[in-house]
Design an enzyme around this catalytic site. Structure first.
Site, mmCIF file in Angstrom:
data_model
loop_
_atom_site.group_PDB
_atom_site.id
_atom_site.type_symbol
_atom_site.label_atom_id
_atom_site.label_comp_id
_atom_site.label_asym_id
_atom_site.label_seq_id
_atom_site.Cartn_x
_atom_site.Cartn_y
_atom_site.Cartn_z
ATOM 1 N N GLY A 29 54.514 49.802 38.730
ATOM 2 C CA GLY A 29 53.777 50.877 38.076
ATOM 3 C C GLY A 29 54.182 51.013 36.621
ATOM 4 O O GLY A 29 54.699 50.060 36.023
ATOM 5 N N HIS A 35 50.805 44.381 31.595
ATOM 6 C CA HIS A 35 50.259 44.294 32.962
ATOM 7 C C HIS A 35 48.750 44.022 32.913
ATOM 8 O O HIS A 35 48.215 43.296 33.747
ATOM 9 C CB HIS A 35 50.493 45.609 33.720
ATOM 10 C CG HIS A 35 51.932 45.911 34.005
ATOM 11 N ND1 HIS A 35 52.611 46.917 33.368
ATOM 12 C CD2 HIS A 35 52.816 45.338 34.859
ATOM 13 C CE1 HIS A 35 53.851 46.963 33.813
ATOM 14 N NE2 HIS A 35 54.007 46.011 34.714
ATOM 15 N N ASP A 149 59.882 38.407 32.345
ATOM 16 C CA ASP A 149 60.987 38.347 33.307
ATOM 17 C C ASP A 149 61.101 36.883 33.768
ATOM 18 O O ASP A 149 60.731 36.537 34.885
ATOM 19 C CB ASP A 149 60.700 39.287 34.488
ATOM 20 C CG ASP A 149 60.610 40.728 34.019
ATOM 21 O OD1 ASP A 149 61.577 41.224 33.435
ATOM 22 O OD2 ASP A 149 59.544 41.340 34.203
ATOM 23 N N SER A 185 57.983 48.387 30.658
ATOM 24 C CA SER A 185 57.873 49.785 31.095
ATOM 25 C C SER A 185 59.074 50.584 30.612
ATOM 26 O O SER A 185 58.988 51.794 30.434
ATOM 27 C CB SER A 185 57.801 49.850 32.623
ATOM 28 O OG SER A 185 56.690 49.100 33.068
ATOM 29 N N ARG A 186 60.206 49.909 30.390
ATOM 30 C CA ARG A 186 61.419 50.624 29.972
ATOM 31 C C ARG A 186 61.402 50.976 28.480
ATOM 32 O O ARG A 186 62.239 51.748 28.034
ATOM 33 C CB ARG A 186 62.673 49.812 30.317
ATOM 34 C CG ARG A 186 62.926 49.774 31.824
ATOM 35 C CD ARG A 186 64.278 49.189 32.186
ATOM 36 N NE ARG A 186 64.627 49.448 33.560
ATOM 37 C CZ ARG A 186 64.477 48.576 34.577
ATOM 38 N NH1 ARG A 186 63.967 47.384 34.349
ATOM 39 N NH2 ARG A 186 64.825 48.914 35.802
HETATM 40 O O1 PAF Z 1 58.600 42.648 37.832
HETATM 41 C C1 PAF Z 1 58.520 43.668 38.522
HETATM 42 O O2 PAF Z 1 57.868 44.645 38.171
HETATM 43 C C2 PAF Z 1 59.255 43.705 39.859
HETATM 44 O O3 PAF Z 1 60.469 43.045 39.802
HETATM 45 C C3 PAF Z 1 58.397 43.201 41.048
HETATM 46 C C4 PAF Z 1 58.046 41.723 40.895
HETATM 47 C C5 PAF Z 1 57.115 44.012 41.129
HETATM 48 C C6 PAF Z 1 59.179 43.357 42.351
HETATM 49 O O4 PAF Z 1 59.507 44.683 42.583
#
Ligand code: PAF
Length: 283
Positions: A29, A35, A149, A185-186
């Site tokens: 979220g 995203h 990531d 998000s952070r």
């Molecule tokens: O990247 C993320 O937001 C999270 O690590 C994921 C892949 C949704 C798993 O909780």
């Protein structure tokens, strides 16, 4: 129309109705334009898009930000609607883990103990466990993960290969603010001054990449990246790691495709970033 489902039973019924190739975008979220890029990639490459929104307690350490992690379901749904997602699965913790925290978890192997895993013990056990569960529940043909990531993306690919999970993993390039800050998000935790200090991360990556383009060898690339990090706002960002690996995150490399990765604390917020670079052959 975007259908919101909360339980496994509702998800199973919604999934039955999706025909053709299904793409999943897994999120916690607090959706941002990064995203949205994942959603757009899924929209382009799959017939239907399923989004999961779940703040996974397994991947937070005892002193981390699980409680304060931003939860913005209404705004997230609006973004999913705009991006043309077919289904959003937003389960409660008790739906994902009905028997409490799972005692059987995916072991990420040695790479899971390095880099992020060194600072965040158990993090990748938690990530891979929830990713595998979500793959089982959503049964996608394609799953989209951001390169921001990069260690997570690499480990998800590895898990899918090692455990024969029938899904294609698609990596999507990092989205940045015009000044270079990688979207996360952070970032919403950062004060105005911390937001400036956070630019040290992307500045380090840029300097490393530019040095590599000029033909510098690995040591000189890393040195250039360190200098740029330190020049940022001295003392305002605390470096955790700045490393050069090969494209699969194995130590090295000497020449060819490589990855420069950085993690740093800015105030109470830990940020990560990375960039692909190409190391010229040694003369
Ligand atoms: O990247 C993320 O937001 C999270 O690590 C994921 C892949 C949704 C798993 O909780």
């Amino acid at each position: 129309m975007t259908e919101l489902v909360h339980t496994r039973k509702e998800l199973a019924a919604a999934r039955e109705r999706l025909t053709g190739r299904v793409g999943v975008v897994m999120t916690m979220g607090a959706l941002h334009p990064g995203h949205e890029t994942l959603l757009r990639a899924a929209r382009e490459q799959a017939d239907h898009v399923l989004v999961t929104i779940f703040v996974n307690p397994l991947q937070f350490g005892p002193n981390e930000d699980f409680d304060r992690y931003p939860r913005t379901l209404d705004a997230d749904l609006e973004i999913c609607r705009r991006a043309g997602a077919d289904v959003v699965f937003a389960p409660a913790v008790t739906d994902m883990y009905p028997d409490g925290r799972p005692t059987v978890r995916v072991n990420p192997g040695p790479l899971g103990e390095d880099l992020e895993g060194l600072s965040r013990p158990g993090f990748f056990h938690g990530v891979l466990t929830v990713v595998l569960k979500l793959l089982q529940l959503t049964r996608p043909d394609l799953a989209f993960f951001g390169e921001k990531d990069y260690q997570q993306l690499t480990l998800v690919r590895r898990m899918v290969r090692d455990l024969d999970v029938p899904v294609e993993i698609v990596g999507v390039p990092t989205v940045r603010e015009p000044d270079g800050l990688a979207l996360s998000s952070r970032n919403r935790y950062l004060s105005a001054e911390e937001r400036v200090a956070a630019l040290s991360l992307s500045a380090a990556l840029r300097a490393g990449a530019e040095a590599a383009e000029r033909g510098a060898e690995a040591g000189a690339v890393l040195a250039a990246a360190h200098r740029a990090f330190d020049a940022g706002t001295p003392g305002a960002a605390r470096l955790d790691y700045l490393v050069l690996t090969d494209a699969d995150l194995e130590p090295g490399p000497v020449t060819g495709p490589a990855r420069l990765l950085v993690a740093a604390w800015v105030g109470a917020t830990r940020l990560i970033d990375n960039a692909a670079i190409h190391l010229a052959p040694r003369s």
